[in-house]
Scaffold this motif. Structure first.
Motif, short mmCIF file in Angstrom:
data_model
loop_
_atom_site.label_atom_id
_atom_site.label_comp_id
_atom_site.label_asym_id
_atom_site.label_seq_id
_atom_site.Cartn_x
_atom_site.Cartn_y
_atom_site.Cartn_z
N LEU A 149 -0.96 -3.10 -2.73
CA LEU A 149 -0.90 -2.18 -3.87
C LEU A 149 -2.25 -2.07 -4.56
O LEU A 149 -2.66 -0.97 -4.97
N LEU A 150 -2.96 -3.18 -4.71
CA LEU A 150 -4.28 -3.14 -5.36
C LEU A 150 -5.21 -2.18 -4.63
O LEU A 150 -5.97 -1.43 -5.27
N ARG A 151 -5.15 -2.20 -3.31
CA ARG A 151 -6.00 -1.27 -2.56
C ARG A 151 -5.60 0.18 -2.83
O ARG A 151 -6.45 1.04 -3.07
N GLY A 152 -4.30 0.44 -2.81
CA GLY A 152 -3.82 1.80 -3.06
C GLY A 152 -4.22 2.30 -4.44
O GLY A 152 -4.64 3.46 -4.61
N LEU A 153 -4.09 1.43 -5.43
CA LEU A 153 -4.46 1.82 -6.79
C LEU A 153 -5.95 2.09 -6.91
O LEU A 153 -6.38 3.05 -7.57
N ALA A 154 -6.76 1.25 -6.25
CA ALA A 154 -8.22 1.44 -6.30
C ALA A 154 -8.61 2.77 -5.69
O ALA A 154 -9.50 3.47 -6.19
N GLU A 155 -7.94 3.16 -4.60
CA GLU A 155 -8.26 4.43 -3.95
C GLU A 155 -7.93 5.63 -4.84
O GLU A 155 -8.53 6.70 -4.69
N HIS A 156 -7.01 5.44 -5.79
CA HIS A 156 -6.65 6.52 -6.71
C HIS A 156 -7.36 6.39 -8.06
O HIS A 156 -7.04 7.10 -9.01
N GLY A 157 -8.30 5.48 -8.13
CA GLY A 157 -9.08 5.34 -9.35
C GLY A 157 -8.36 4.67 -10.50
O GLY A 157 -8.81 4.77 -11.65
N VAL A 158 -7.25 3.99 -10.22
CA VAL A 158 -6.50 3.31 -11.28
C VAL A 158 -7.14 1.95 -11.54
O VAL A 158 -7.35 1.16 -10.61
N LYS A 159 -7.46 1.67 -12.79
CA LYS A 159 -8.12 0.42 -13.15
C LYS A 159 -7.08 -0.66 -13.45
O LYS A 159 -6.19 -0.46 -14.28
N VAL A 160 -7.21 -1.80 -12.75
CA VAL A 160 -6.34 -2.96 -12.95
C VAL A 160 -7.18 -4.06 -13.59
O VAL A 160 -8.25 -4.39 -13.07
N TYR A 192 0.84 -1.20 0.00
CA TYR A 192 0.00 0.00 0.00
C TYR A 192 0.87 1.25 0.00
O TYR A 192 0.60 2.22 -0.72
N ALA A 193 1.95 1.22 0.80
CA ALA A 193 2.85 2.37 0.88
C ALA A 193 3.59 2.62 -0.42
O ALA A 193 4.05 3.73 -0.69
N ALA A 194 3.71 1.59 -1.26
CA ALA A 194 4.41 1.73 -2.55
C ALA A 194 3.55 2.41 -3.61
O ALA A 194 4.06 2.74 -4.69
N THR A 195 2.29 2.64 -3.32
CA THR A 195 1.36 3.15 -4.33
C THR A 195 1.84 4.46 -4.96
O THR A 195 1.83 4.61 -6.19
N ASP A 196 2.25 5.41 -4.15
CA ASP A 196 2.65 6.71 -4.68
C ASP A 196 3.81 6.58 -5.66
O ASP A 196 3.82 7.22 -6.73
N ALA A 197 4.81 5.75 -5.30
CA ALA A 197 5.96 5.57 -6.19
C ALA A 197 5.53 4.93 -7.51
O ALA A 197 6.03 5.29 -8.59
N VAL A 198 4.61 3.97 -7.44
CA VAL A 198 4.12 3.33 -8.66
C VAL A 198 3.36 4.34 -9.52
O VAL A 198 3.52 4.39 -10.74
#
Length: 345
Positions: free
Chosen positions: A256-267, A231-237
């Protein structure tokens, strides 16, 4: 009697020796009269006597029928499943596993190992990143206690179980390359065990063979090997222009999936994510996680079976049992598409 009834209480009430009571209660009282056997069994039932395990072992001069299992973190789904495999074998063999979770603390690992050894257990299964065979042998001392090592350190000697981490990393890299990904990010911990180093080497080597070079500063994100770490790696990704991420294990990938979902990134439409291990949670996150499967339950049962063979045969040769890995494709990966991930600065 208000206090817990002991074997000595039963012996006194029955008018016989402690050894006589012990043998009758353990099905070895045929040489005693029927009357004596009935009297002892009646007193057992009357007072609800439950044998003290350690006292029974001393009286019968028998081993404790216990095995010690030391893992870094029992809360990890990986090690929870590993221990489940050990328990399956132990239950079948009427062994009692003592499970110790050291929270990845080297001092606590040594403390727990010393405690297990002091309990006169029959054998040990040790999963440790830092503990060497020299340390284990020093703690065991002159005691003849067989042990099995789990795959954290390839340089260890002695009987152990492991998987082909180099091949696992290679499978992940080749799969992403075959999908068409050229820009990738890797998530890994600061301190790497030997098996994790091999996993990363397999990934990097395979990318190089396909003409893709990862820059250690730009393309490698270092965070703890956990869901909070992922989750903490989300910003760097998000600041990268990657189209795919290889997480060092499934816990990192799920964070990471949670972090991406919170930023609206579709996986995987905007970013593909692949993990490693195939823990049970992979089927229940959204999207379901693509990963490299380690046969975690089989690793546990395999370690327990190897240990039992050493317990039953002190002259058994040292063995290294290797378990295969395989790619499991689910919903979190796809070919890169025109729809780009928004890049955060």
């Amino acid at each position: 009697m208000g206090k817990k009834v002991t074997i000595r209480d039963i012996a006194r009430l029955a008018g016989v020796s402690v050894t006589t009571v012990s043998q009758i209660l353990n099905g070895k009282g045929a040489r005693f009269s029927k009357e004596t056997q009935k009297r002892v069994l009646k007193l057992r039932d009357q007072y609800g006597y439950v044998p003290d395990f350690n006292a029974r072992s001393l009286i019968l001069r028998k081993s404790s029928s216990m095995i010690g299992v030391l893992v870094p973190d029992i809360s990890s789904p990986f090690f929870g499943t590993f221990v489940k495999g050990v328990q399956q074998v132990a239950q079948h063999e009427k062994m009692i596993p003592l499970i110790f979770s050291a929270n990845r603390d080297p001092e606590l690992e040594q403390s727990y190992l010393s405690q297990m050894i002091s309990r006169s257990i029959d054998g040990l299964i040790i999963a440790s990143v830092t503990m060497t065979t020299a340390t284990i042998d020093r703690l065991i001392g002159s005691r003849d206690i067989p042990y099995i090592l789990f795959d954290k350190n390839y340089a260890q000697r002695g009987t152990r179980v492991l998987t082909d981490d180099y091949r696992g990393g290679s499978l992940a890299a080749q799969y992403l390359v075959d999908l068409g990904h050229q820009r990738l990010v890797v998530l890994r911990p600061q301190q790497q065990s030997e098996n994790f180093t091999q996993r990363m080497k397999g990934f990097y080597d395979t990318l190089e063979k396909n003409g893709i070079h990862l820059d250690q500063e730009r393309d490698v994100v270092i965070e703890p090997l956990s869901r909070p770490g992922g989750y903490a790696a989300t910003d760097a990704v998000l600041k990268s222009d990657a189209t795919a991420v290889f997480a060092g294990n499934d816990d990192m990938a799920i964070g990471l999936l949670r972090g991406l979902a919170e930023h609206g990134v579709k996986v995987p439409q905007q970013l593909s994510v692949i993990g490693y291990d195939d823990i049970y949670m992979d089927e229940y996150v959204s999207p379901r996680l693509t990963t490299v499967r380690q046969p975690i339950l089989d690793l546990g049962t395999g370690a327990a079976k190897l240990l039992l063979s050493k317990i039953h045969d002190e002259h058994a040769a040292e063995q290294v049992r290797r378990f295969p890995v395989e790619l499991v494709v689910r919903d979190s990966t796809a070919a890169p598409r025109a729809e780009k991930m928004i890049k955060f600065d």
